[in-house]
Design a protein around this motif. Structure first.
Motif, PDB file in Angstrom:
ATOM      1  N   VAL A  24       0.288  -1.309   0.024  1.00  0.00           N
ATOM      2  CA  VAL A  24       0.319  -0.179   0.892  1.00  0.00           C
ATOM      3  C   VAL A  24       0.771   0.928  -0.509  1.00  0.00           C
ATOM      4  CG1 VAL A  24      -1.802   1.538   1.239  1.00  0.00           C
ATOM      5  CG2 VAL A  24      -1.810  -1.444   1.126  1.00  0.00           C
ATOM      6  N   LEU A  25       1.851   0.808   0.358  1.00  0.00           N
ATOM      7  CA  LEU A  25       2.412   2.113   0.539  1.00  0.00           C
ATOM      8  C   LEU A  25       4.089   2.307  -0.361  1.00  0.00           C
ATOM      9  CD1 LEU A  25       3.339   2.577   4.266  1.00  0.00           C
ATOM     10  CD2 LEU A  25       1.837   3.763   2.984  1.00  0.00           C
ATOM     11  N   LYS A  26       3.652   1.779  -1.389  1.00  0.00           N
ATOM     12  CA  LYS A  26       4.347   1.955  -2.434  1.00  0.00           C
ATOM     13  C   LYS A  26       4.110   2.771  -3.413  1.00  0.00           C
ATOM     14  CE  LYS A  26       6.697  -2.507  -3.351  1.00  0.00           C
ATOM     15  NZ  LYS A  26       7.990  -2.897  -3.455  1.00  0.00           N
ATOM     16  N   SER A  27       4.908   4.025  -4.149  1.00  0.00           N
ATOM     17  CA  SER A  27       5.198   4.605  -4.865  1.00  0.00           C
ATOM     18  C   SER A  27       3.461   4.174  -6.082  1.00  0.00           C
ATOM     19  CB  SER A  27       6.419   5.319  -5.645  1.00  0.00           C
ATOM     20  OG  SER A  27       7.288   6.010  -4.867  1.00  0.00           O
ATOM     21  N   HIS A  28       3.292   5.125  -6.538  1.00  0.00           N
ATOM     22  CA  HIS A  28       1.917   5.223  -7.461  1.00  0.00           C
ATOM     23  C   HIS A  28       2.914   6.305  -8.702  1.00  0.00           C
ATOM     24  CE1 HIS A  28      -2.014   4.601  -5.588  1.00  0.00           C
ATOM     25  NE2 HIS A  28      -0.890   3.903  -4.091  1.00  0.00           N
ATOM     26  N   ILE A  29       2.904   5.151 -10.041  1.00  0.00           N
ATOM     27  CA  ILE A  29       3.147   5.405 -11.101  1.00  0.00           C
ATOM     28  C   ILE A  29       1.799   5.514 -11.741  1.00  0.00           C
ATOM     29  CG2 ILE A  29       4.690   4.672 -13.046  1.00  0.00           C
ATOM     30  CD1 ILE A  29       6.591   4.656 -10.315  1.00  0.00           C
ATOM     31  N   TYR A  30       1.657   6.693 -12.779  1.00  0.00           N
ATOM     32  CA  TYR A  30       1.285   7.429 -13.757  1.00  0.00           C
ATOM     33  C   TYR A  30       1.821   7.397 -15.601  1.00  0.00           C
ATOM     34  CZ  TYR A  30      -1.418   8.332  -9.067  1.00  0.00           C
ATOM     35  OH  TYR A  30      -2.041   8.082  -7.848  1.00  0.00           O
ATOM     36  N   LYS A  31       1.082   7.346 -16.301  1.00  0.00           N
ATOM     37  CA  LYS A  31       1.574   7.605 -17.791  1.00  0.00           C
ATOM     38  C   LYS A  31       1.669   9.755 -17.781  1.00  0.00           C
ATOM     39  CE  LYS A  31       2.503   3.380 -20.239  1.00  0.00           C
ATOM     40  NZ  LYS A  31       4.177   3.297 -20.317  1.00  0.00           N
ATOM     41  N   LEU A  32       2.064   9.767 -18.026  1.00  0.00           N
ATOM     42  CA  LEU A  32       1.413  11.424 -17.686  1.00  0.00           C
ATOM     43  C   LEU A  32       3.168  12.113 -17.807  1.00  0.00           C
ATOM     44  CD1 LEU A  32      -1.099  12.830 -15.323  1.00  0.00           C
ATOM     45  CD2 LEU A  32      -1.294  12.372 -18.004  1.00  0.00           C
ATOM     46  N   LYS A  36       1.709  17.436 -16.531  1.00  0.00           N
ATOM     47  CA  LYS A  36       0.902  16.801 -16.578  1.00  0.00           C
ATOM     48  C   LYS A  36       0.139  16.346 -15.211  1.00  0.00           C
ATOM     49  CE  LYS A  36       0.592  16.834 -21.252  1.00  0.00           C
ATOM     50  NZ  LYS A  36       0.206  15.688 -22.962  1.00  0.00           N
ATOM     51  N   ALA A  37       1.632  15.738 -14.437  1.00  0.00           N
ATOM     52  CA  ALA A  37       1.116  14.824 -12.990  1.00  0.00           C
ATOM     53  C   ALA A  37       0.667  15.921 -12.277  1.00  0.00           C
ATOM     54  CB  ALA A  37       2.069  13.233 -12.877  1.00  0.00           C
ATOM     55  N   VAL A  42      -2.096  18.692  -8.446  1.00  0.00           N
ATOM     56  CA  VAL A  42      -2.341  20.001  -7.928  1.00  0.00           C
ATOM     57  C   VAL A  42      -4.055  19.457  -7.377  1.00  0.00           C
ATOM     58  CG1 VAL A  42      -1.633  22.544  -7.150  1.00  0.00           C
ATOM     59  CG2 VAL A  42      -0.176  21.112  -7.640  1.00  0.00           C
ATOM     60  N   SER A  43      -4.561  19.826  -8.950  1.00  0.00           N
ATOM     61  CA  SER A  43      -6.003  20.208  -8.924  1.00  0.00           C
ATOM     62  C   SER A  43      -6.947  19.892  -7.573  1.00  0.00           C
ATOM     63  CB  SER A  43      -6.575  20.155 -10.586  1.00  0.00           C
ATOM     64  OG  SER A  43      -6.800  19.180 -11.223  1.00  0.00           O
ATOM     65  N   THR A  44      -6.452  18.275  -7.958  1.00  0.00           N
ATOM     66  CA  THR A  44      -6.883  16.827  -7.202  1.00  0.00           C
ATOM     67  C   THR A  44      -7.515  17.661  -5.469  1.00  0.00           C
ATOM     68  OG1 THR A  44      -7.136  15.351  -8.838  1.00  0.00           O
ATOM     69  CG2 THR A  44      -7.435  14.171  -6.282  1.00  0.00           C
ATOM     70  N   LEU A  45      -5.729  17.871  -4.963  1.00  0.00           N
ATOM     71  CA  LEU A  45      -5.236  17.914  -3.464  1.00  0.00           C
ATOM     72  C   LEU A  45      -6.294  18.887  -3.584  1.00  0.00           C
ATOM     73  CD1 LEU A  45      -1.987  17.155  -3.407  1.00  0.00           C
ATOM     74  CD2 LEU A  45      -4.005  15.494  -2.657  1.00  0.00           C
ATOM     75  N   LYS A  46      -6.516  20.296  -3.865  1.00  0.00           N
ATOM     76  CA  LYS A  46      -7.278  21.124  -4.049  1.00  0.00           C
ATOM     77  C   LYS A  46      -8.816  21.751  -3.311  1.00  0.00           C
ATOM     78  CE  LYS A  46      -3.823  24.773  -5.502  1.00  0.00           C
ATOM     79  NZ  LYS A  46      -4.025  26.274  -6.633  1.00  0.00           N
ATOM     80  N   LYS A  47      -9.185  20.235  -4.076  1.00  0.00           N
ATOM     81  CA  LYS A  47     -10.479  19.789  -3.789  1.00  0.00           C
ATOM     82  C   LYS A  47     -11.046  18.710  -2.530  1.00  0.00           C
ATOM     83  CE  LYS A  47     -11.036  20.099  -8.996  1.00  0.00           C
ATOM     84  NZ  LYS A  47     -11.354  19.260 -10.193  1.00  0.00           N
ATOM     85  N   MET A  48      -9.596  18.214  -2.070  1.00  0.00           N
ATOM     86  CA  MET A  48      -9.976  17.184  -1.481  1.00  0.00           C
ATOM     87  C   MET A  48     -10.321  18.057  -0.029  1.00  0.00           C
ATOM     88  SD  MET A  48      -7.326  14.075  -1.743  1.00  0.00           S
ATOM     89  CE  MET A  48      -7.381  13.360  -0.445  1.00  0.00           C
ATOM     90  N   PRO A  86      10.344  10.587 -19.107  1.00  0.00           N
ATOM     91  CA  PRO A  86       9.273  11.683 -20.304  1.00  0.00           C
ATOM     92  C   PRO A  86       8.125  11.722 -20.120  1.00  0.00           C
ATOM     93  CG  PRO A  86      11.424  11.398 -21.560  1.00  0.00           C
ATOM     94  CD  PRO A  86      11.345   9.817 -20.651  1.00  0.00           C
ATOM     95  N   VAL A  87       7.682  10.753 -20.615  1.00  0.00           N
ATOM     96  CA  VAL A  87       6.504  10.316 -19.823  1.00  0.00           C
ATOM     97  C   VAL A  87       5.300   9.223 -19.099  1.00  0.00           C
ATOM     98  CG1 VAL A  87       5.877   9.767 -22.911  1.00  0.00           C
ATOM     99  CG2 VAL A  87       6.265   8.030 -21.555  1.00  0.00           C
ATOM    100  N   THR A  88       6.310   9.331 -17.503  1.00  0.00           N
ATOM    101  CA  THR A  88       5.883   8.546 -16.457  1.00  0.00           C
ATOM    102  C   THR A  88       5.752   9.216 -15.303  1.00  0.00           C
ATOM    103  OG1 THR A  88       6.016   6.631 -17.865  1.00  0.00           O
ATOM    104  CG2 THR A  88       5.864   6.223 -15.456  1.00  0.00           C
ATOM    105  N   SER A  89       5.388   9.287 -14.282  1.00  0.00           N
ATOM    106  CA  SER A  89       5.289   9.948 -13.248  1.00  0.00           C
ATOM    107  C   SER A  89       5.152   9.314 -12.263  1.00  0.00           C
ATOM    108  CB  SER A  89       5.029  11.421 -13.079  1.00  0.00           C
ATOM    109  OG  SER A  89       5.590  11.866 -14.412  1.00  0.00           O
ATOM    110  N   ALA A  90       6.030   9.221 -10.668  1.00  0.00           N
ATOM    111  CA  ALA A  90       5.867   8.510  -9.201  1.00  0.00           C
ATOM    112  C   ALA A  90       5.447   9.527  -8.520  1.00  0.00           C
ATOM    113  CB  ALA A  90       6.886   8.746  -9.219  1.00  0.00           C
ATOM    114  N   VAL A  91       4.198   9.517  -7.548  1.00  0.00           N
ATOM    115  CA  VAL A  91       3.685  10.046  -5.988  1.00  0.00           C
ATOM    116  C   VAL A  91       3.642   9.336  -5.254  1.00  0.00           C
ATOM    117  CG1 VAL A  91       1.827  10.939  -5.421  1.00  0.00           C
ATOM    118  CG2 VAL A  91       2.128  11.313  -7.959  1.00  0.00           C
ATOM    119  N   ASP A  92       4.950  10.153  -4.259  1.00  0.00           N
ATOM    120  CA  ASP A  92       4.849   9.970  -3.294  1.00  0.00           C
ATOM    121  C   ASP A  92       4.126  10.791  -1.948  1.00  0.00           C
ATOM    122  OD1 ASP A  92       6.833   7.694  -3.216  1.00  0.00           O
ATOM    123  OD2 ASP A  92       8.818   8.385  -4.845  1.00  0.00           O
ATOM    124  N   ILE A  93       4.292  10.109  -1.017  1.00  0.00           N
ATOM    125  CA  ILE A  93       3.653  10.735  -0.040  1.00  0.00           C
ATOM    126  C   ILE A  93       4.604  11.165   1.492  1.00  0.00           C
ATOM    127  CG2 ILE A  93       1.445  11.296   1.566  1.00  0.00           C
ATOM    128  CD1 ILE A  93      -0.167  10.111  -1.321  1.00  0.00           C
TER     129      ILE A  93
END
Length: 129
Positions: A24-32, A36-37, A42-48, A86-93
């Motif tokens: 559950v604590l692994k980095s989440h990877i997105y094809k962006l 773009k990511a 940012v837009s998602t977090l501002k709406k939470m 260039p086409v993949t990003s990771a999100v860590d918290i």
């Protein structure tokens, strides 16, 4: 969840990464791309609900949030958007509670909540690892 509560008696922080033992604590990877990511995250977090964006640093890819718990404690959360290629990003918290005692697993639950919201918004571009 009981294990997380017991660990939370002593520890008042939690973080994600590509080497995390808990899946559950692994980095989440997105094809962006990182840009773009960044915009999507940012837009998602501002709406939470319940989260307050304190600081954004697009050049570094960090967003600092604050969340107040029902007991009055304050949690500081840093969300990092990292360009893997260039086409993949990771999100860590990284989430930490202010105060001396443990958090009873609340930082773990906050990370799960943020990841769940991001995964719902970015389901079409999520890379399953």
């Amino acid at each position: 969840m009981l294990k997380r509560t017991l660990i939370g008696l002593l520890r008042s922080h939690e973080l994600t990464g590509d080497r995390a033992k808990d899946p559950v604590l692994k980095s989440h990877i997105y094809k962006l791309s990182k840009e773009k990511a960044w915009d999507e995250v940012v837009s998602t977090l501002k709406k939470m609900q319940g989260y307050k964006v304190l600081h954004e640093v697009p050049s570094v890819g960090e967003i600092v949030l604050e969340k107040r718990t029902m007991t009055g404690r304050t949690m500081d959360i840093t969300v990092s958007v990292i360009g893997v290629n260039p086409v993949t990003s990771a999100v860590d918290i990284y989430s930490a509670s202010r105060g001396s005692l443990g958090d009873l697993g609340s930082n773990y639950r906050v990370i799960i909540d943020i990841y769940r919201t991001l995964d719902k918004k970015l389901a079409a571009v999520k890379v399953n690892s």
